[in-house]
Design an enzyme around this catalytic site. Structure first.
Site, PDB file in Angstrom:
ATOM      1  CB  SER A  23       3.286  -3.690   5.489  1.00  0.00           C
ATOM      2  OG  SER A  23       3.075  -2.874   6.614  1.00  0.00           O
ATOM      3  CD  GLU A  45      -6.382  -0.288   7.291  1.00  0.00           C
ATOM      4  OE1 GLU A  45      -6.747   0.870   7.051  1.00  0.00           O
ATOM      5  OE2 GLU A  45      -5.214  -0.655   7.220  1.00  0.00           O
ATOM      6  CB  SER A  75       1.643   6.483   4.917  1.00  0.00           C
ATOM      7  OG  SER A  75       0.501   5.952   5.513  1.00  0.00           O
ATOM      8  CD  GLN A  86      -2.887   0.972   2.393  1.00  0.00           C
ATOM      9  OE1 GLN A  86      -2.488   1.104   3.539  1.00  0.00           O
ATOM     10  NE2 GLN A  86      -4.164   0.728   2.118  1.00  0.00           N
ATOM     11  N   GLY A  87       0.780   2.041  -1.062  1.00  0.00           N
ATOM     12  CA  GLY A  87       1.523   3.297  -1.157  1.00  0.00           C
ATOM     13  C   GLY A  87       0.626   4.482  -0.876  1.00  0.00           C
TER      14      GLY A  87
END
Lengths: 302, 377
Positions: free
Chosen positions: B156, B239, B124, B121-122
């Site tokens: 992550s 989430e 932040s 996941q890009g």
């Protein structure tokens, strides 16, 4: 699994809320306090309202229909007591509800029943027609809650264990109602009260107090409703702990949000806090619940 | 209010339980936390096993109540966590499924489900923190490509990912929630540098990702240009829904283990500690009930407000759990020994009130969106 209120349960909740709004609104609450507040004389119990509650089925809710009751279950009783907790309905509600079908007149609201609880305290002794347990030598105390007269008795009555469990659960339901109500009061005040040129609810410090109140309410709600479904002693203990916390901490935080006004007799906040304190000392107290829940952790351990 | 399984739910639970009983004993040994290639292989292998047994799409295809049963039963049985497949199965997958074209769905979803590709996941960025929309990674149109430059952080599985769901700013002049676009970036594209970050627990849990004129085909855009914020919001709430079911079950198990350990080392005789464990029992029971409440609500299609409420309370409770674990370990420095059980968990739990929106941000969300208080500062 459908852990949500059914349509009938919503209707019941709305019905009780409507009845109480019509018969025990804020003016009635303040009127009930007239002359109370540390006087030697007990506040009066509204017998008319008690009978109305009786005919609405508040006390006979769980009695089978053959016995003249409504024939509903604990989840419905919990919803009704939550509403009573919202408006700070006075009187020995739980004792009378639990006496329905046992003590003549309790189910219909003709009789007011109180009980000597495990903590050695009796609520509403003077107003009661019937006292369950041994209240000999009961001595009045100056109750912190102007709308719940209290007597102390020398010998605590251990009582029936079923009743202790149900008392604890219904107490948790009342606490839940009070907690939800103080959340609304805090939010209402935070939206309208202006300081430094803006509603105080725009300040994060106040926002976070209010959010904290709601989080405790919602966690307690899930625990209380689940306990009403399972009637498991550990679930009831958990519900009681979290509902006591939600009500007591919620009322304190609500008072904080109200600032100096919250510290006055005129503001209602203190009434919610004081009632929450009175309920919190009923059987199924913090220590008792925590010990029960600790023991439960080892119950299935090898 | 009903807490018992429906006949269909009971049937699913029984079938799953039976299958887990057969499938788990042949599972390979778990790789060490810093062995990323090993973790990738392990997690993909488990996903493939699930897929072959017909459970591959349980995270986004199934009814929330069924998903909850899945998470509950797999955690109870000690099955692997979703691990490196988290972003693919719980985030990018549902996003592509909801917002992608037929072609995009056919291209990305089957490899995810079969356990062939890992996503990261890009979202932040180093300077954005909790203000996700403050992202500054830029993308320019150049023919059939976007050219992307910037930096992402807390990513992550970046070291072993095949794809990255990437949020980029395509219109720097638009209001900050507008000019954002959602792209699927292949992680082997030239110009990508992955630098692992070491956490306070000593592990390489996530990485910084630097993007230097990385070319991403326009065909990899999900949703319209500058509509990426809305696309993201479609799935971000996920989430905070059922994502924690397995963790609550795990915390309840840890709590029971703490009680047994305390009984064995004599700490149980301390009434203060005992009552603290009792209080935590109430806490995790209630969190479990709140999960059931939220899942039931979600099953009815009601947009629940329970996510933030749950996340706030759970992240705090998890930290309290491992603080209690340190108490159980007792005097003599055991709680300072990284070889002891729960000490690493105590360190890891510190991230819970920060990750996926800090508790402070969550309090503001509850205050403004649930309670309707005025926008704050």
């Amino acid at each position: 699994m459908r852990f949500q209120l059914t349509e009938d349960q919503w209707a019941l909740r709305d019905g009780v809320r409507g009845l109480l709004a019509a018969r025990f609104g804020r003016e009635r609450l303040r009127a009930a306090m007239e002359g109370a507040g540390g006087a030697e004389v007990e506040p009066e119990l509204d017998r008319g309202l008690w009978r109305e509650l009786g005919s609405a089925g508040f006390f006979s809710l769980r009695l089978p229909e053959e016995a003249g009751g409504v024939g509903l279950g604990l989840p419905e009783a919990v919803l009704a007591f939550e509403e009573a907790g919202r408006v700070l309905l006075p009187g020995p509600l739980i004792a009378t509800h639990l006496a329905a079908g046992v003590v003549p007149g309790a189910a219909t609201g003709e009789a007011v029943v109180t009980v000597v609880d495990g903590g050695g305290v009796v609520e509403w002794l003077g107003a009661a027609d019937v006292v369950r347990g041994d209240a000999a030598g009961a001595a009045p105390m100056r109750s912190v809650d102007p709308l719940t007269p209290l007597h102390r008795v020398a010998e605590p009555d251990s009582g029936d264990r079923t009743d202790v469990l149900l008392t604890s659960l219904l107490t948790a339901a009342e606490q839940l109602g009070t907690a939800a109500r103080v959340c609304e009061l805090a939010v209402q005040h935070a939206r309208t009260r202006e300081q430094f040129g803006r509603p105080i609810g725009a300040f994060q410090a106040v926002q976070h107090l209010c959010a904290g109140i709601l989080v405790r309410v919602e966690v307690a709600r899930a625990a209380v409703y689940a306990a009403a479904v399972t009637v498991d002693p550990a679930d009831i203990a958990a519900a009681r702990l979290l509902a006591d916390e939600a009500a007591v901490r919620g009322a304190r935080d609500c008072l904080q949000v109200h600032g100096g006004m919250g510290f006055t007799w005129e503001a209602d906040v203190h009434l919610y806090l004081k009632r929450a304190w009175v309920r919190a000392r009923r059987p199924g107290s913090i220590t008792e619940c925590e010990e029960l829940l600790a023991a439960e952790l080892l119950a299935e351990a090898p | 209010m009903d807490l018992s399984d429906t006949p269909q739910e009971a049937e699913f639970r029984a079938r799953l339980r039976e299958w887990l009983g057969k499938a788990l004993p042949s599972l390979p040994a778990k790789p060490s936390p810093d062995d990323w290639p090993g973790r990738r292989a392990y997690d993909l292998g488990w996903q493939r096993t699930l897929y072959d047994a017909g459970y591959g799409d349980v995270h986004w295809g199934a009814d929330p109540a069924v998903r909850m049963i899945y998470l509950e039963e797999t955690e109870k049985a000690g099955a692997p966590y979703v691990g490196a497949n988290f972003v693919g199965l719980l985030h990018a997958g549902p996003t592509v499924a909801a917002e992608g074209t037929d072609e995009q769905r056919a291209h990305w979803l089957p490899p995810m489900l079969r356990g062939e590709e890992v996503w990261c996941q890009g979202f932040s960025e180093p300077d954005a923190g909790s203000d996700l929309a403050a992202l500054r990674t830029r993308a320019w149109r150049d023919g059939d490509d976007y050219v992307v430059s910037g930096a992402k952080i807390w990513t992550s599985h970046a070291e072993v990912a095949d794809w990255c769901e990437l949020l980029v700013r395509t219109d720097p002049h638009a209001p900050k929630h507008r000019g954002i676009t959602w792209l699927a970036m292949p992680m082997d594209a030239p110009g990508i540098t992955v630098r692992p970050l070491r956490t306070l627990a000593g592990s390489n849990e996530f990485a910084e990702v630097f993007l230097d004129e990385v070319r991403v085909p326009v065909a990899n855009r999900v949703g319209e240009e500058n509509d990426g914020w809305r696309v993201t919001m479609v799935t971000l709430s996920f989430e905070r829904g059922t994502a924690f079911v397995g963790e609550v079950v795990a915390c309840r198990r840890v709590l029971a283990e703490l009680a047994v350990a305390a009984r064995e080392n004599g700490r149980w005789d301390d009434p203060v500690l005992r009552r603290r464990l009792g209080r935590l029992n109430a806490e995790f029971r209630a969190l479990w009930r709140l999960t059931q409440w939220n899942v039931s609500e979600a099953s009815e299609g009601v947009p629940g407000v329970g996510g933030s409420v749950f996340k706030l309370r759970y992240s705090h409770a998890r930290q309290e759990l491992y603080e209690a674990a340190a108490e159980v370990l007792g005097e003599g420095g055991a709680a300072l020994d990284l070889e002891q059980p729960w000490v690493l968990d105590r360190l890891s739990s510190l991230s819970y009130t920060i990750a996926a929106g800090t508790s402070q941000i969550q309090h503001s969300i509850v205050a403004e969106r649930v309670l309707g208080l005025p926008k704050g500062r």
